[in-house]
Design a protein around this motif. Structure first.
Motif, PDB file in Angstrom:
ATOM      1  N   ILE A 167      93.837  68.223   9.510  1.00 52.29           N
ATOM      2  CA  ILE A 167      92.684  67.528   8.924  1.00 52.29           C
ATOM      3  C   ILE A 167      91.636  68.530   8.470  1.00 52.29           C
ATOM      4  CG2 ILE A 167      90.752  65.986   9.477  1.00 52.29           C
ATOM      5  CD1 ILE A 167      92.755  64.434  11.289  1.00 52.29           C
ATOM      6  N   ARG A 168      91.412  69.578   9.278  1.00 57.91           N
ATOM      7  CA  ARG A 168      90.431  70.596   8.882  1.00 57.91           C
ATOM      8  C   ARG A 168      90.836  71.264   7.585  1.00 57.91           C
ATOM      9  NH1 ARG A 168      90.914  72.887  14.923  1.00 57.91           N
ATOM     10  NH2 ARG A 168      89.755  71.234  15.981  1.00 57.91           N
ATOM     11  N   ILE A 169      92.119  71.593   7.455  1.00 54.01           N
ATOM     12  CA  ILE A 169      92.594  72.233   6.228  1.00 54.01           C
ATOM     13  C   ILE A 169      92.483  71.268   5.053  1.00 54.01           C
ATOM     14  CG2 ILE A 169      94.616  73.202   5.072  1.00 54.01           C
ATOM     15  CD1 ILE A 169      95.552  74.199   7.832  1.00 54.01           C
ATOM     16  N   ALA A 170      92.901  70.025   5.270  1.00 58.74           N
ATOM     17  CA  ALA A 170      92.930  69.052   4.185  1.00 58.74           C
ATOM     18  C   ALA A 170      91.541  68.759   3.623  1.00 58.74           C
ATOM     19  CB  ALA A 170      93.573  67.750   4.681  1.00 58.74           C
ATOM     20  N   TYR A 171      90.535  68.748   4.492  1.00 59.76           N
ATOM     21  CA  TYR A 171      89.179  68.403   4.055  1.00 59.76           C
ATOM     22  C   TYR A 171      88.258  69.618   3.957  1.00 59.76           C
ATOM     23  CZ  TYR A 171      90.299  63.460   4.362  1.00 59.76           C
ATOM     24  OH  TYR A 171      90.844  62.221   4.156  1.00 59.76           O
ATOM     25  N   ARG A 172      88.836  70.820   4.108  1.00 57.44           N
ATOM     26  CA  ARG A 172      88.059  72.067   4.001  1.00 57.44           C
ATOM     27  C   ARG A 172      86.859  72.044   4.964  1.00 57.44           C
ATOM     28  NH1 ARG A 172      89.329  70.787  -1.479  1.00 57.44           N
ATOM     29  NH2 ARG A 172      90.658  72.383  -2.454  1.00 57.44           N
ATOM     30  N   MET A 173      87.139  71.716   6.203  1.00 55.50           N
ATOM     31  CA  MET A 173      86.105  71.604   7.219  1.00 55.50           C
ATOM     32  C   MET A 173      86.279  72.675   8.288  1.00 55.50           C
ATOM     33  SD  MET A 173      83.942  69.068   6.756  1.00 55.50           S
ATOM     34  CE  MET A 173      83.686  67.492   5.948  1.00 55.50           C
ATOM     35  N   LYS A 174      85.177  73.044   8.920  1.00 56.20           N
ATOM     36  CA  LYS A 174      85.226  73.882  10.106  1.00 56.20           C
ATOM     37  C   LYS A 174      85.547  72.987  11.315  1.00 56.20           C
ATOM     38  CE  LYS A 174      83.615  77.232   7.541  1.00 56.20           C
ATOM     39  NZ  LYS A 174      84.548  78.223   6.980  1.00 56.20           N
ATOM     40  N   PRO A 175      86.037  73.575  12.409  1.00 53.20           N
ATOM     41  CA  PRO A 175      86.372  72.748  13.577  1.00 53.20           C
ATOM     42  C   PRO A 175      85.212  71.890  14.073  1.00 53.20           C
ATOM     43  CG  PRO A 175      87.303  74.938  13.814  1.00 53.20           C
ATOM     44  CD  PRO A 175      86.428  74.982  12.595  1.00 53.20           C
ATOM     45  N   PHE A 232      83.244  80.922  19.897  1.00 48.30           N
ATOM     46  CA  PHE A 232      82.878  81.366  21.238  1.00 48.30           C
ATOM     47  C   PHE A 232      81.560  80.771  21.729  1.00 48.30           C
ATOM     48  CE2 PHE A 232      85.404  84.759  19.308  1.00 48.30           C
ATOM     49  CZ  PHE A 232      86.387  84.928  20.253  1.00 48.30           C
ATOM     50  N   ALA A 233      80.693  80.370  20.807  1.00 47.90           N
ATOM     51  CA  ALA A 233      79.321  80.030  21.176  1.00 47.90           C
ATOM     52  C   ALA A 233      79.152  78.623  21.718  1.00 47.90           C
ATOM     53  CB  ALA A 233      78.391  80.231  19.977  1.00 47.90           C
ATOM     54  N   GLY A 234      80.134  77.741  21.522  1.00 45.78           N
ATOM     55  CA  GLY A 234      80.001  76.371  21.983  1.00 45.78           C
ATOM     56  C   GLY A 234      79.201  75.494  21.040  1.00 45.78           C
ATOM     57  N   LYS A 235      78.709  76.066  19.955  1.00 49.80           N
ATOM     58  CA  LYS A 235      77.984  75.339  18.920  1.00 49.80           C
ATOM     59  C   LYS A 235      78.344  75.958  17.573  1.00 49.80           C
ATOM     60  CE  LYS A 235      73.778  74.812  21.796  1.00 49.80           C
ATOM     61  NZ  LYS A 235      72.316  75.103  21.823  1.00 49.80           N
ATOM     62  N   PRO A 236      78.101  75.226  16.483  1.00 52.96           N
ATOM     63  CA  PRO A 236      78.267  75.858  15.174  1.00 52.96           C
ATOM     64  C   PRO A 236      77.320  77.051  15.023  1.00 52.96           C
ATOM     65  CG  PRO A 236      78.004  73.490  14.955  1.00 52.96           C
ATOM     66  CD  PRO A 236      77.701  73.820  16.381  1.00 52.96           C
ATOM     67  N   VAL A 237      77.795  78.086  14.369  1.00 56.69           N
ATOM     68  CA  VAL A 237      76.955  79.230  14.021  1.00 56.69           C
ATOM     69  C   VAL A 237      76.900  79.299  12.502  1.00 56.69           C
ATOM     70  CG1 VAL A 237      76.610  81.722  14.197  1.00 56.69           C
ATOM     71  CG2 VAL A 237      77.611  80.459  16.124  1.00 56.69           C
ATOM     72  N   ILE A 238      75.704  79.207  11.945  1.00 60.37           N
ATOM     73  CA  ILE A 238      75.508  79.162  10.502  1.00 60.37           C
ATOM     74  C   ILE A 238      74.891  80.476  10.034  1.00 60.37           C
ATOM     75  CG2 ILE A 238      74.519  77.869   8.587  1.00 60.37           C
ATOM     76  CD1 ILE A 238      76.449  76.258  10.343  1.00 60.37           C
TER      77      ILE A 238
END
Length: 331
Positions: free
Chosen positions: A74-82, A230-236
């Protein structure tokens, strides 16, 4: 120091696949035909022997996917990060092998949309997008400026020959941009990773359960993607730093194992391969229920680079799974 080569290579395998699967190729027709079969459990013996079929390889005629979960697909199909995908926990459990035929003249840029159509047809996937303010880290430059060196010219990894057999103990991970090779060092205390995404990376295992990753040339966007694991949250990435840089990261074995669990792979007893074991987080949106990471080496490593991870709430586009079947319709 790690004495179990299988476990060390297993952790590195999870890291490589986790990062690469968050980097899909840039609508599209459907596959002409596709075969979907359950994948066998990931076994450490196959990792060390270099015989594990994992990742995604694309050529002009077909797409070959090995041992990817529905969450991965699904991540690949929709170009999403985990951290952008919100769905049931079991999405990361069962893994599948898929062999699909590309329509004549289609390019690999069309693969994500073809996967969307395949998931909708065979797994009855229904989803919608929405934006949410979620806990995240902003990767910014520290008050004294960055302490990284510009990458040397031509640091990209030489293209790997897909037909060349891997050496003893090597890992080959398929990606849409080409095969990624992980070759253990002769002393078995490290490895060299050759990747189309971030060139050459040297990995070594040191005293005190620390793993050092030395990048020859990596962008801040990809660094943020790695840190998110590793951080447990998104890193932007909000550094506004352009180009590629060379530097090293020292991360603890505990953080590596935590990343593996979050990716849906158990490492209990030195084993990998029970899909979904030990974690159960692969299907959930990690950003929404994130907590601070247990260790602090990741923050120390970033500070040493003249960077900083600021905890904030940031608008994140998410994909919410409305319906998904656990098993595909018959081939």
């Amino acid at each position: 120091m790690w004495k179990n080569l299988s476990r060390a290579m297993g952790l590195l395998f999870v890291f490589i696949t986790a990062v690469l699967l968050a980097q899909p190729p840039a609508t599209a027709p459907e596959f002409e035909v596709a075969s979907i079969k359950p994948a066998p459990p990931i076994e450490p013996q196959k990792i060390v022997a270099g015989t594990l079929h994992v990742g995604m390889s694309v050529d002009a005629a077909r797409v070959d996917i090995g041992s990817l979960s529905l969450a991965d697909l699904i991540r690949i199909a929709y170009r999403m990060k985990p951290y952008q995908v919100s769905g049931p926990d079991w999405m990361g459990a069962q893994r599948f092998n898929i062999l699909a035929k590309m329509p004549e003249g289609a390019s690999k840029d069309k693969v994500p949309e073809m996967l969307q159509a395949l998931l909708a047809d065979r797994f009855k996937l229904a989803a919608h997008r929405e934006s949410k303010d979620l806990p995240a880290y902003a990767l910014v430059v520290g008050k004294n400026g960055p302490k990284m060196k510009d990458a040397e010219p031509d640091t990209a990894a030489p293209p790997a020959d897909p037909a060349a057999p891997p050496g003893k103990g090597a890992i080959v991970v398929g990606s849409a941009d080409g095969p990624v090779r992980v070759e253990p060092n002769p002393d078995r205390r490290g490895a060299t990773v050759s990747s189309p995404q971030f060139g050459q990376m040297k990995v070594s295992v040191g005293e005190g359960g620390m793993m050092r990753m030395e990048f020859a040339g990596i962008s801040m966007t990809m660094l943020a993607d790695i840190l998110s694991r590793f951080a447990g949250k998104p890193v932007i990435d909000m550094t506004e730093l352009k180009g590629n840089y060379q530097f090293a990261l020292d991360l603890s074995m505990t953080e590596m194992a935590g990343m593996a669990r979050a990716a849906g792979m158990g490492l209990g007893g030195g084993m990998m391969g029970r899909p979904g074991a030990g974690g159960g987080d692969a299907g959930r949106n990690p950003a929404e229920a994130a907590s601070a990471p247990g260790g602090s080496s990741i923050f120390a490593a970033i500070q040493a680079l003249g960077l900083k991870m600021d905890s904030r709430k940031l608008p994140i586009e998410t994909l919410v799974i409305d319906h998904l079947e656990k098993t595909p319709t018959e081939n």
